[in-house]
Write an enzyme that holds these catalytic residues in place. Structure first.
Site, PDB file in Angstrom:
ATOM      1  N   TYR A 247     -22.300  13.041  14.924  1.00 51.15           N
ATOM      2  CA  TYR A 247     -23.216  13.142  13.784  1.00 51.15           C
ATOM      3  C   TYR A 247     -23.829  11.791  13.433  1.00 51.15           C
ATOM      4  O   TYR A 247     -24.918  11.723  12.871  1.00 51.15           O
ATOM      5  CB  TYR A 247     -22.478  13.664  12.555  1.00 51.15           C
ATOM      6  CG  TYR A 247     -22.460  15.160  12.385  1.00 51.15           C
ATOM      7  CD1 TYR A 247     -22.136  16.007  13.435  1.00 51.15           C
ATOM      8  CD2 TYR A 247     -22.748  15.728  11.150  1.00 51.15           C
ATOM      9  CE1 TYR A 247     -22.089  17.371  13.253  1.00 51.15           C
ATOM     10  CE2 TYR A 247     -22.706  17.096  10.963  1.00 51.15           C
ATOM     11  CZ  TYR A 247     -22.374  17.914  12.018  1.00 51.15           C
ATOM     12  OH  TYR A 247     -22.333  19.259  11.823  1.00 51.15           O
TER      13      TYR A 247
ATOM     14  N   LYS B 200     -11.920  17.694  23.543  1.00 49.11           N
ATOM     15  CA  LYS B 200     -12.505  18.143  24.818  1.00 49.11           C
ATOM     16  C   LYS B 200     -12.206  17.038  25.826  1.00 49.11           C
ATOM     17  O   LYS B 200     -13.113  16.447  26.425  1.00 49.11           O
ATOM     18  CB  LYS B 200     -14.024  18.397  24.627  1.00 49.11           C
ATOM     19  CG  LYS B 200     -14.703  19.069  25.811  1.00 49.11           C
ATOM     20  CD  LYS B 200     -14.316  20.516  26.005  1.00 49.11           C
ATOM     21  CE  LYS B 200     -14.877  21.056  27.299  1.00 49.11           C
ATOM     22  NZ  LYS B 200     -14.426  22.437  27.596  1.00 49.11           N
TER      23      LYS B 200
ATOM     24  N   ASP C 100     -12.861  24.728  23.284  1.00 49.38           N
ATOM     25  CA  ASP C 100     -13.254  26.095  23.661  1.00 49.38           C
ATOM     26  C   ASP C 100     -12.068  27.044  23.509  1.00 49.38           C
ATOM     27  O   ASP C 100     -12.192  28.154  22.986  1.00 49.38           O
ATOM     28  CB  ASP C 100     -13.860  26.136  25.085  1.00 49.38           C
ATOM     29  CG  ASP C 100     -13.045  25.387  26.126  1.00 49.38           C
ATOM     30  OD1 ASP C 100     -12.072  24.688  25.763  1.00 49.38           O
ATOM     31  OD2 ASP C 100     -13.389  25.501  27.323  1.00 49.38           O
TER      32      ASP C 100
ATOM     33  N   ASP D 143     -17.083  21.180  12.319  1.00 46.84           N
ATOM     34  CA  ASP D 143     -18.172  21.949  11.710  1.00 46.84           C
ATOM     35  C   ASP D 143     -18.162  23.377  12.264  1.00 46.84           C
ATOM     36  O   ASP D 143     -18.216  24.355  11.515  1.00 46.84           O
ATOM     37  CB  ASP D 143     -19.508  21.257  12.029  1.00 46.84           C
ATOM     38  CG  ASP D 143     -20.697  22.015  11.471  1.00 46.84           C
ATOM     39  OD1 ASP D 143     -20.624  22.442  10.302  1.00 46.84           O
ATOM     40  OD2 ASP D 143     -21.692  22.189  12.207  1.00 46.84           O
TER      41      ASP D 143
ATOM     42  N   ASP E 182     -16.537  27.179  10.394  1.00 46.44           N
ATOM     43  CA  ASP E 182     -17.294  28.411  10.135  1.00 46.44           C
ATOM     44  C   ASP E 182     -16.562  29.616  10.730  1.00 46.44           C
ATOM     45  O   ASP E 182     -16.522  30.696  10.133  1.00 46.44           O
ATOM     46  CB  ASP E 182     -18.712  28.337  10.730  1.00 46.44           C
ATOM     47  CG  ASP E 182     -19.732  27.765   9.739  1.00 46.44           C
ATOM     48  OD1 ASP E 182     -19.318  27.008   8.842  1.00 46.44           O
ATOM     49  OD2 ASP E 182     -20.932  28.077   9.867  1.00 46.44           O
TER      50      ASP E 182
HETATM   51  C1  IPM Z   1     -21.249  21.682   6.706  1.00 44.09           C
HETATM   52  C2  IPM Z   1     -22.730  21.835   6.977  1.00 44.09           C
HETATM   53  C3  IPM Z   1     -23.346  20.463   7.167  1.00 44.09           C
HETATM   54  C4  IPM Z   1     -22.655  19.819   8.361  1.00 44.09           C
HETATM   55  C5  IPM Z   1     -24.864  20.464   7.329  1.00 44.09           C
HETATM   56  C6  IPM Z   1     -25.555  21.122   6.169  1.00 44.09           C
HETATM   57  C7  IPM Z   1     -25.416  19.074   7.560  1.00 44.09           C
HETATM   58  O1  IPM Z   1     -22.928  22.671   8.058  1.00 44.09           O
HETATM   59  O2  IPM Z   1     -20.893  21.004   5.703  1.00 44.09           O
HETATM   60  O3  IPM Z   1     -20.450  22.245   7.453  1.00 44.09           O
HETATM   61  O4  IPM Z   1     -23.037  20.066   9.522  1.00 44.09           O
HETATM   62  O5  IPM Z   1     -21.719  19.052   8.155  1.00 44.09           O
HETATM   63 MG    MG Z   2     -21.151  23.627   8.773  1.00 46.04          MG
END
Ligand code: IPM
Ligand code: MG
Length: 364
Positions: free
Chosen positions: A141, A192, A224, A248, A252
Site C-alpha cells: 500500500y 506468500k 491462498d 485487507d 472482508d
Molecule cells: C479497508 C478499506 C481500505 C483499505 C480502502 C478504503 C482504502 O478497504 O479499510 O479495508 O484498503 O485499507
Molecule cells: Mg478493505
C-alpha cells in the site's frame, strides 16, 4: 478526566452510521460518567469538497490532540475521477500513516442470533470468534517506488513495491502474539513466502519471535490456502496476522462469514494505545441517504474504542451486550434480515441499542 474523541463521519452512509454510534457513545458517556467530549472533522470526499484535500492539516492536528478517533467511511463514485492522491481513500491512508496506526484489529465474531444470515452452513460458523491482525501502514500500500510509467516501446506500465522492514514486522508481530496470549493462544501468520521475498522475511521474523511466546502455538499459511481455509473451516483459527494487502482481502472474507460486513468493527492502533475506530465496511454509495445502512459495526467500533483507547472495558462490554439483546429481540437491518425477524432502518437500530443501554442501567 476529559476524554477527547474526534468524530470523522466521512462520506455517503458514513454520516448516517456515525450519527447512531454517537447516540450510543453519548448514552454510555452519561451512564459511566466517562468525560467524553466530541469534536468533529472532515476526511475523505467531504474534506475534498470543502478543503480541496481528502486529509486536511486541521483534521490531522485535531486527530493528534484526540484520545481516540471515530470514523464512518470514506469514498464514492462522486470522487472517482480525481487523481489518486486526491481520492477519499488517499485521505484515509494518509491519516493512518501520519498517526502511525500500524495495528489494525478486525474481529469476526458470529452472533448466534445471526447464524442463518451467513452464506455458510450454520454449523461451520456457529460460535466463530477470530481476530485478524492486519499491518496497516506498510507493505505494498505504501511501498516506493510506485506509479504508472511509459516504457520505451510506448506501452504503459503500472508498478508498486512490496516491502517490509524487520522492525515493521516485529511491531505488528508483537501485537499479534500479545493478543493471542489473552485469547486462545493460537496464532497463524499468513504470507506468500513461496513466491515473495518480502514475506520470506515476514515468516522468518515472526518465527524468531515465537521463542519469546512459548505459550502461543504458531502456524504459517500461504495466503491462498488461508483464504480457502477461512471458508472451509474458519473455526480452526484464533488470531491471524498478516500484511496490509492480504489483511485487507482476508478481513472482508472473514466479515462475510459472520453474516454481514455490516456487523464488523475495527480498531487501528498506534504504539501508545491511541487509535482510530471504524467499521470494516465501506461507504456504500448505493444505499446512501436511504436510512437503511446497518450502524452496528460502527456502534461496535465505539465499544472497541472504549476498551482499547479510553480505558473502560466495562462500558465496552455493556454496549456489546446491548447489541446482542437488540438482535435477541429480532430487530434486523436489511443486510442481516432473515425470515421471522423485524426489519428496521439505521436510526431505529441505533435507538434500539440506546434503549437497551438504558434498560440495563435501570436494572443496576
Ligand atoms: C479497508 C478499506 C481500505 C483499505 C480502502 C478504503 C482504502 O478497504 O479499510 O479495508 O484498503 O485499507
Ligand atoms: Mg478493505
Amino acid at each position: 478526566m476529559t476524554r477527547r474523541v474526534l468524530v470523522l463521519p466521512g462520506d455517503n452512509i458514513g454520516s448516517e452510521i456515525v450519527t447512531e454510534a454517537v447516540k450510543v457513545l453519548e448514552a454510555i458517556n452519561l451512564q459511566f460518567d466517562l468525560g467524553v467530549k466530541l469534536d468533529y472533522g472532515l476526511l475523505g470526499g467531504a474534506a475534498l469538497n470543502v478543503a480541496g484535500n481528502p486529509c486536511p492539516q486541521d483534521t490531522l492536528d485535531s486527530a493528534r490532540d484526540a484520545d481516540a478517533i471515530l470514523l464512518g467511511a470514506v469514498g464514492g463514485p462522486q470522487w472517482d475521477h480525481f487523481e489518486r492522491r486526491l481520492r477519499p481513500e488517499s485521505g484515509l491512508l494518509r491519516i493512518r500513516a501520519e498517526l502511525q496506526l500500524f495495528a489494525n484489529l478486525r474481529p469476526a465474531i458470529m452472533y448466534p442470533q445471526l447464524a442463518n444470515a451467513s452464506s455458510l452452513k450454520p454449523e461451520i460458523v456457529a460460535g466463530l470468534d477470530i481476530l485478524i491482525v492486519r499491518e496497516l501502514v506498510g507493505g505494498i500500500y505504501f511501498g516506493e517506488p510506485r506509479g504508472i510509467r511509459t516504457l520505451e516501446n510506448g506501452e504503459r506500465e503500472g508498478y508498486n513495491t512490496y516491502k517490509y522492514a524487520e522492525s515493521e514486522i516485529r511491531r505488528i508481530g508483537k501485537v499479534a502474539f500479545e493478543t493471542a496470549m489473552v485469547r486462545d493462544k493460537r496464532l497463524c501468520s499468513v504470507d506468500k513466502s513461496n513466491v515473495l521475498e518480502a514475506t520470506i522475511l515476514w515468516k522468518e521474523v515472526i518465527s524468531e519471535m515465537a521463542a519469546d511466546y512459548p505459550d502461543v502455538e504458531l502456524s504459517h499459511l500461504y495466503v491462498d490456502n488461508a483464504a480457502m481455509q477461512l471458508v472451509r473451516e474458519p473455526k480452526q483459527f484464533d488470531v491471524l496476522v498478516t500484511g496490509n494487502m492480504f489483511g485487507d482481502i482476508l478481513s472482508d472474507t472473514a466479515a462475510m462469514l459472520t453474516g454481514s460486513i455490516g456487523m464488523l468493527p475495527s480498531a487501528s492502533l498506534d504504539q501508545f494505545g491511541g487509535g482510530m475506530y471504524e467499521p470494516c465496511h465501506g461507504s456504500a454509495p448505493d444505499i446512501a441517504g436511504q436510512g437503511v445502512a446497518n450502524p452496528l459495526a460502527t456502534i461496535l467500533s465505539v465499544a472497541m474504542m472504549l476498551r482499547y483507547s479510553l480505558g473502560s472495558p466495562d462500558s465496552a462490554s455493556t454496549i456489546e451486550h446491548a447489541v446482542s439483546r437488540v438482535l435477541d429481540r429480532g430487530l434486523r437491518t436489511a443486510d442481516i434480515q432473515t425470515a421471522g425477524t423485524t426489519r428496521v432502518g439505521t436510526a431505529k437500530m441505533g435507538d434500539a441499542v440506546v434503549a437497551e443501554l438504558q434498560a440495563a442501567a435501570a436494572l443496576v
